[in-house]
Scaffold this motif. Structure first.
Motif, PDB file in Angstrom:
ATOM      1  N   THR A  58      -3.654   5.770   5.180  1.00  0.00           N
ATOM      2  CA  THR A  58      -4.714   6.281   6.047  1.00  0.00           C
ATOM      3  C   THR A  58      -6.058   5.710   5.602  1.00  0.00           C
ATOM      4  O   THR A  58      -6.874   5.295   6.425  1.00  0.00           O
ATOM      5  CB  THR A  58      -4.748   7.824   6.028  1.00  0.00           C
ATOM      6  OG1 THR A  58      -3.468   8.305   6.432  1.00  0.00           O
ATOM      7  CG2 THR A  58      -5.816   8.375   6.944  1.00  0.00           C
ATOM      8  N   HIS A  59      -6.261   5.664   4.291  1.00  0.00           N
ATOM      9  CA  HIS A  59      -7.493   5.091   3.745  1.00  0.00           C
ATOM     10  C   HIS A  59      -7.575   3.598   4.070  1.00  0.00           C
ATOM     11  O   HIS A  59      -8.620   3.106   4.514  1.00  0.00           O
ATOM     12  CB  HIS A  59      -7.546   5.313   2.229  1.00  0.00           C
ATOM     13  CG  HIS A  59      -8.734   4.677   1.580  1.00  0.00           C
ATOM     14  ND1 HIS A  59     -10.009   5.193   1.684  1.00  0.00           N
ATOM     15  CD2 HIS A  59      -8.848   3.541   0.840  1.00  0.00           C
ATOM     16  CE1 HIS A  59     -10.852   4.425   1.035  1.00  0.00           C
ATOM     17  NE2 HIS A  59     -10.170   3.410   0.511  1.00  0.00           N
ATOM     18  N   PHE A  60      -6.482   2.873   3.861  1.00  0.00           N
ATOM     19  CA  PHE A  60      -6.428   1.441   4.169  1.00  0.00           C
ATOM     20  C   PHE A  60      -6.769   1.202   5.640  1.00  0.00           C
ATOM     21  O   PHE A  60      -7.600   0.352   5.970  1.00  0.00           O
ATOM     22  CB  PHE A  60      -5.043   0.880   3.832  1.00  0.00           C
ATOM     23  CG  PHE A  60      -4.843  -0.553   4.225  1.00  0.00           C
ATOM     24  CD1 PHE A  60      -5.455  -1.579   3.512  1.00  0.00           C
ATOM     25  CD2 PHE A  60      -4.027  -0.894   5.297  1.00  0.00           C
ATOM     26  CE1 PHE A  60      -5.266  -2.917   3.866  1.00  0.00           C
ATOM     27  CE2 PHE A  60      -3.825  -2.221   5.657  1.00  0.00           C
ATOM     28  CZ  PHE A  60      -4.450  -3.237   4.940  1.00  0.00           C
ATOM     29  N   ASN A  61      -6.142   1.959   6.526  1.00  0.00           N
ATOM     30  CA  ASN A  61      -6.384   1.821   7.965  1.00  0.00           C
ATOM     31  C   ASN A  61      -7.848   2.083   8.307  1.00  0.00           C
ATOM     32  O   ASN A  61      -8.441   1.366   9.111  1.00  0.00           O
ATOM     33  CB  ASN A  61      -5.480   2.754   8.761  1.00  0.00           C
ATOM     34  CG  ASN A  61      -4.019   2.366   8.689  1.00  0.00           C
ATOM     35  OD1 ASN A  61      -3.649   1.377   8.087  1.00  0.00           O
ATOM     36  ND2 ASN A  61      -3.173   3.177   9.297  1.00  0.00           N
TER      37      ASN A  61
ATOM     38  N   ILE B 279       0.860  -1.192   0.000  1.00  0.00           N
ATOM     39  CA  ILE B 279       0.000   0.000   0.000  1.00  0.00           C
ATOM     40  C   ILE B 279       0.890   1.234   0.000  1.00  0.00           C
ATOM     41  O   ILE B 279       1.793   1.366   0.822  1.00  0.00           O
ATOM     42  CB  ILE B 279      -0.917   0.029   1.250  1.00  0.00           C
ATOM     43  CG1 ILE B 279      -1.739  -1.257   1.387  1.00  0.00           C
ATOM     44  CG2 ILE B 279      -1.804   1.273   1.257  1.00  0.00           C
ATOM     45  CD1 ILE B 279      -2.820  -1.459   0.387  1.00  0.00           C
ATOM     46  N   ALA B 280       0.636   2.131  -0.948  1.00  0.00           N
ATOM     47  CA  ALA B 280       1.409   3.371  -1.045  1.00  0.00           C
ATOM     48  C   ALA B 280       1.229   4.194   0.226  1.00  0.00           C
ATOM     49  O   ALA B 280       0.159   4.190   0.845  1.00  0.00           O
ATOM     50  CB  ALA B 280       0.957   4.181  -2.258  1.00  0.00           C
ATOM     51  N   GLU B 281       2.275   4.889   0.608  1.00  0.00           N
ATOM     52  CA  GLU B 281       2.277   5.684   1.844  1.00  0.00           C
ATOM     53  C   GLU B 281       1.081   6.629   1.911  1.00  0.00           C
ATOM     54  O   GLU B 281       0.437   6.748   2.950  1.00  0.00           O
ATOM     55  CB  GLU B 281       3.596   6.467   1.938  1.00  0.00           C
ATOM     56  CG  GLU B 281       3.859   7.066   3.288  1.00  0.00           C
ATOM     57  CD  GLU B 281       4.230   6.040   4.348  1.00  0.00           C
ATOM     58  OE1 GLU B 281       3.757   6.205   5.492  1.00  0.00           O
ATOM     59  OE2 GLU B 281       4.970   5.095   4.051  1.00  0.00           O
ATOM     60  N   GLN B 282       0.767   7.292   0.807  1.00  0.00           N
ATOM     61  CA  GLN B 282      -0.323   8.259   0.800  1.00  0.00           C
ATOM     62  C   GLN B 282      -1.704   7.610   0.863  1.00  0.00           C
ATOM     63  O   GLN B 282      -2.694   8.293   1.084  1.00  0.00           O
ATOM     64  CB  GLN B 282      -0.226   9.193  -0.416  1.00  0.00           C
ATOM     65  CG  GLN B 282      -0.391   8.518  -1.761  1.00  0.00           C
ATOM     66  CD  GLN B 282       0.908   7.996  -2.348  1.00  0.00           C
ATOM     67  OE1 GLN B 282       1.895   7.816  -1.644  1.00  0.00           O
ATOM     68  NE2 GLN B 282       0.914   7.728  -3.647  1.00  0.00           N
ATOM     69  N   GLU B 283      -1.786   6.277   0.718  1.00  0.00           N
ATOM     70  CA  GLU B 283      -3.079   5.583   0.773  1.00  0.00           C
ATOM     71  C   GLU B 283      -3.242   4.755   2.055  1.00  0.00           C
ATOM     72  O   GLU B 283      -4.252   4.089   2.235  1.00  0.00           O
ATOM     73  CB  GLU B 283      -3.239   4.706  -0.470  1.00  0.00           C
ATOM     74  CG  GLU B 283      -3.310   5.543  -1.729  1.00  0.00           C
ATOM     75  CD  GLU B 283      -3.283   4.724  -3.011  1.00  0.00           C
ATOM     76  OE1 GLU B 283      -2.937   3.524  -2.962  1.00  0.00           O
ATOM     77  OE2 GLU B 283      -3.597   5.302  -4.058  1.00  0.00           O
TER      78      GLU B 283
ATOM     79  N   LYS C 128      -6.661  -2.119  -6.630  1.00  0.00           N
ATOM     80  CA  LYS C 128      -5.494  -2.170  -7.503  1.00  0.00           C
ATOM     81  C   LYS C 128      -4.338  -2.962  -6.891  1.00  0.00           C
ATOM     82  O   LYS C 128      -3.459  -3.436  -7.601  1.00  0.00           O
ATOM     83  CB  LYS C 128      -5.022  -0.772  -7.871  1.00  0.00           C
ATOM     84  CG  LYS C 128      -4.446   0.024  -6.712  1.00  0.00           C
ATOM     85  CD  LYS C 128      -4.094   1.436  -7.141  1.00  0.00           C
ATOM     86  CE  LYS C 128      -3.674   2.287  -5.967  1.00  0.00           C
ATOM     87  NZ  LYS C 128      -3.555   3.678  -6.352  1.00  0.00           N
ATOM     88  N   TYR C 129      -4.348  -3.150  -5.575  1.00  0.00           N
ATOM     89  CA  TYR C 129      -3.262  -3.892  -4.919  1.00  0.00           C
ATOM     90  C   TYR C 129      -3.458  -5.409  -5.015  1.00  0.00           C
ATOM     91  O   TYR C 129      -2.597  -6.162  -4.580  1.00  0.00           O
ATOM     92  CB  TYR C 129      -3.131  -3.470  -3.451  1.00  0.00           C
ATOM     93  CG  TYR C 129      -2.688  -2.030  -3.331  1.00  0.00           C
ATOM     94  CD1 TYR C 129      -1.370  -1.686  -3.577  1.00  0.00           C
ATOM     95  CD2 TYR C 129      -3.590  -1.027  -3.003  1.00  0.00           C
ATOM     96  CE1 TYR C 129      -0.958  -0.361  -3.490  1.00  0.00           C
ATOM     97  CE2 TYR C 129      -3.184   0.289  -2.911  1.00  0.00           C
ATOM     98  CZ  TYR C 129      -1.865   0.621  -3.152  1.00  0.00           C
ATOM     99  OH  TYR C 129      -1.449   1.914  -3.064  1.00  0.00           O
ATOM    100  N   LEU C 130      -4.558  -5.837  -5.594  1.00  0.00           N
ATOM    101  CA  LEU C 130      -4.819  -7.266  -5.730  1.00  0.00           C
ATOM    102  C   LEU C 130      -4.340  -7.815  -7.067  1.00  0.00           C
ATOM    103  O   LEU C 130      -4.357  -9.017  -7.271  1.00  0.00           O
ATOM    104  CB  LEU C 130      -6.314  -7.541  -5.565  1.00  0.00           C
ATOM    105  CG  LEU C 130      -6.901  -7.126  -4.216  1.00  0.00           C
ATOM    106  CD1 LEU C 130      -8.401  -7.312  -4.206  1.00  0.00           C
ATOM    107  CD2 LEU C 130      -6.248  -7.919  -3.095  1.00  0.00           C
ATOM    108  N   ALA C 131      -3.956  -6.945  -7.958  1.00  0.00           N
ATOM    109  CA  ALA C 131      -3.548  -7.383  -9.308  1.00  0.00           C
ATOM    110  C   ALA C 131      -2.179  -8.038  -9.306  1.00  0.00           C
ATOM    111  O   ALA C 131      -1.364  -7.855  -8.501  1.00  0.00           O
ATOM    112  CB  ALA C 131      -3.536  -6.205 -10.248  1.00  0.00           C
TER     113      ALA C 131
END
Length: 160
Positions: free
Chosen positions: A117-120, A111-115, A157-160
């Motif tokens: 917070t969204h993931f959490n 997960i990209a650093e900028q994303e 997109k991280y599942l690809a």
């Protein structure tokens, strides 16, 4: 510290994923696939693991993808191993929406650093889906996490 944890998991995960797969403690190899195919007693697992290790066939199987040593399936195979090793702390971090173990999981997934917070926020909001019962095991958490990420436009997109 987070990067160290993630690095150790990533470094060890290909071997763990290949060797254990769905074969239990003996891992994959000739001992598990042929000699002790239906092992269900502890001593059979020990004998299967010994056969796998001493004959060198487990290493061959991991390299060639034979003898039941196919790679771990799924888009987040490394995450599955990480979840299995860190279930209790992940549960606490998922519930809080933050924490070192959750950060390390995000790193393992990529997960990209900028994303992050969204993931959490997503895993915190979906805690009840991730840990659907007290009998939830790591494989269930992994499957639930994949489903949650699939349904999220940013995380899919991280599942690809």
């Amino acid at each position: 510290m987070k990067k160290l944890i993630a690095s150790v998991v990533l470094a060890a995960s290909p071997f763990t994923a290949f060797a254990l797969g769905g074969h239990g403690p003996a891992g994959c190899g000739l001992g598990t696939e042929v000699v002790f195919k239906n092992a269900d007693e502890w001593h059979e697992h020990v004998l299967a693991a010994t056969t796998n290790a001493t004959s060198g066939n487990q290493t061959f199987g991991m390299t060639s993808g034979t003898l039941g040593c196919e790679s771990a399936n799924g888009p987040l195979a490394d995450a599955s191993i990480f979840i299995d090793a860190n279930m209790e702390q992940l549960a606490a971090d998922f519930a809080a929406g933050q924490g070192e173990t959750l950060d390390a999981l995000a790193e393992v997934i990529g997960i990209a650093e900028q994303e992050r917070t969204h993931f959490n926020a997503v895993v915190q909001r979906q805690f009840d889906s991730l840990f659907s019962s007290t009998a939830t095991n790591s494989q269930m958490v992994y499957q639930n996490l994949v489903a949650i990420m699939e349904s999220d436009s940013l995380l899919s997109k991280y599942l690809a």
